[in-house]
Design a protein around this motif. Structure first.
Motif, short mmCIF file in Angstrom:
data_model
loop_
_atom_site.label_atom_id
_atom_site.label_comp_id
_atom_site.label_asym_id
_atom_site.label_seq_id
_atom_site.Cartn_x
_atom_site.Cartn_y
_atom_site.Cartn_z
N LEU A 1 4.94 6.33 -35.42
CA LEU A 1 6.04 6.46 -34.46
C LEU A 1 7.39 6.48 -35.16
N ILE A 2 7.55 5.67 -36.17
CA ILE A 2 8.80 5.65 -36.93
C ILE A 2 9.01 7.00 -37.63
N ASP A 3 7.94 7.57 -38.18
CA ASP A 3 8.04 8.88 -38.82
C ASP A 3 8.47 9.95 -37.82
N THR A 4 7.89 9.92 -36.63
CA THR A 4 8.25 10.89 -35.60
C THR A 4 9.70 10.72 -35.18
N ARG A 5 10.13 9.46 -35.03
CA ARG A 5 11.52 9.19 -34.68
C ARG A 5 12.46 9.71 -35.76
N ALA A 6 12.09 9.55 -37.02
CA ALA A 6 12.92 10.05 -38.13
C ALA A 6 13.01 11.57 -38.09
N GLU A 7 11.89 12.25 -37.76
CA GLU A 7 11.91 13.71 -37.64
C GLU A 7 12.87 14.15 -36.53
N ILE A 8 12.84 13.44 -35.42
CA ILE A 8 13.74 13.77 -34.31
C ILE A 8 15.19 13.60 -34.76
N GLU A 9 15.48 12.49 -35.40
CA GLU A 9 16.85 12.23 -35.85
C GLU A 9 17.31 13.26 -36.87
N LEU A 10 16.44 13.68 -37.78
CA LEU A 10 16.81 14.71 -38.75
C LEU A 10 17.10 16.03 -38.05
#
Length: 133
Positions: free
Chosen positions: A73-82
Motif C-alpha cells: 500500500l505504501i508503494d502504491t501511495r508513493a506511485e500516486i504521489e510521484l
C-alpha cells in the motif's frame, strides 16, 4: 496512473492506518506472551513453553503478513504521489481536492475558482496526461 487507482487512494490511506494499528496490537501481544514466558515457573499452571512459542510464531507470522500488505500500500501511495508531482500546480490541486481530500466536483470547482464544466474538462485532460506516464 488510472482513475481507479486515484479513487482507491482514500481507502488505501484508511487501510494503511488500520494495518499500522493491527501491527502495533500484535507487537504488544508478542511482548505480553514473551513476558509471560519469562515469568512462568515450571509449576505455574496452564501454559507450556511449547504453546507459548507456538503463539509467538503465529503472531509473528500474522505480523509479517500485515507488514507485507502495508508495504504494498505504501508503494502504491508513493506511485500516486510521484504521478501527481509531475503535474502543473493547478492540476495537482484539482487531483488532490478530488481524490485525496474526497471533495465533490462542486466544491473542487469552488476552491479552484473554475466553472463546474471547466473543472470536469480539465479533469479529463489530467487523467489523459496521467495515463500516458
Amino acid at each position: 496512473m488510472d482513475k481507479q487507482t486515484l479513487h482507491n487512494h482514500r481507502a488505501m490511506e484508511l487501510e494503511i492506518q488500520q494495518l499500522s494499528e493491527l501491527i502495533d496490537m500484535i507487537d504488544n501481544r508478542i511482548h505480553t506472551v514473551k513476558t509471560t514466558r519469562m515469568t512462568l515457573t515450571p509449576k505455574g499452571g496452564g501454559f507450556s513453553n511449547d504453546s507459548l512459542s507456538s503463539s509467538i510464531a503465529r503472531l509473528e507470522s500474522l505480523r509479517t503478513l500485515y507488514n507485507e500488505k502495508w508495504d504494498l500500500l505504501i508503494d502504491t501511495r508513493a506511485e500516486i504521489e510521484l504521478s501527481i508531482g509531475n503535474l502543473e500546480p493547478q492540476e495537482r490541486l484539482l487531483i488532490r481536492y478530488r481524490y485525496i481530500d474526497g471533495l465533490d466536483w462542486k466544491d473542487v470547482s469552488k476552491r479552484l475558482n473554475y466553472s463546474y464544466r471547466h473543472t470536469t474538462r480539465l479533469h479529463g485532460e489530467i487523467l489523459k496526461k496521467l495515463s500516458k506516464k
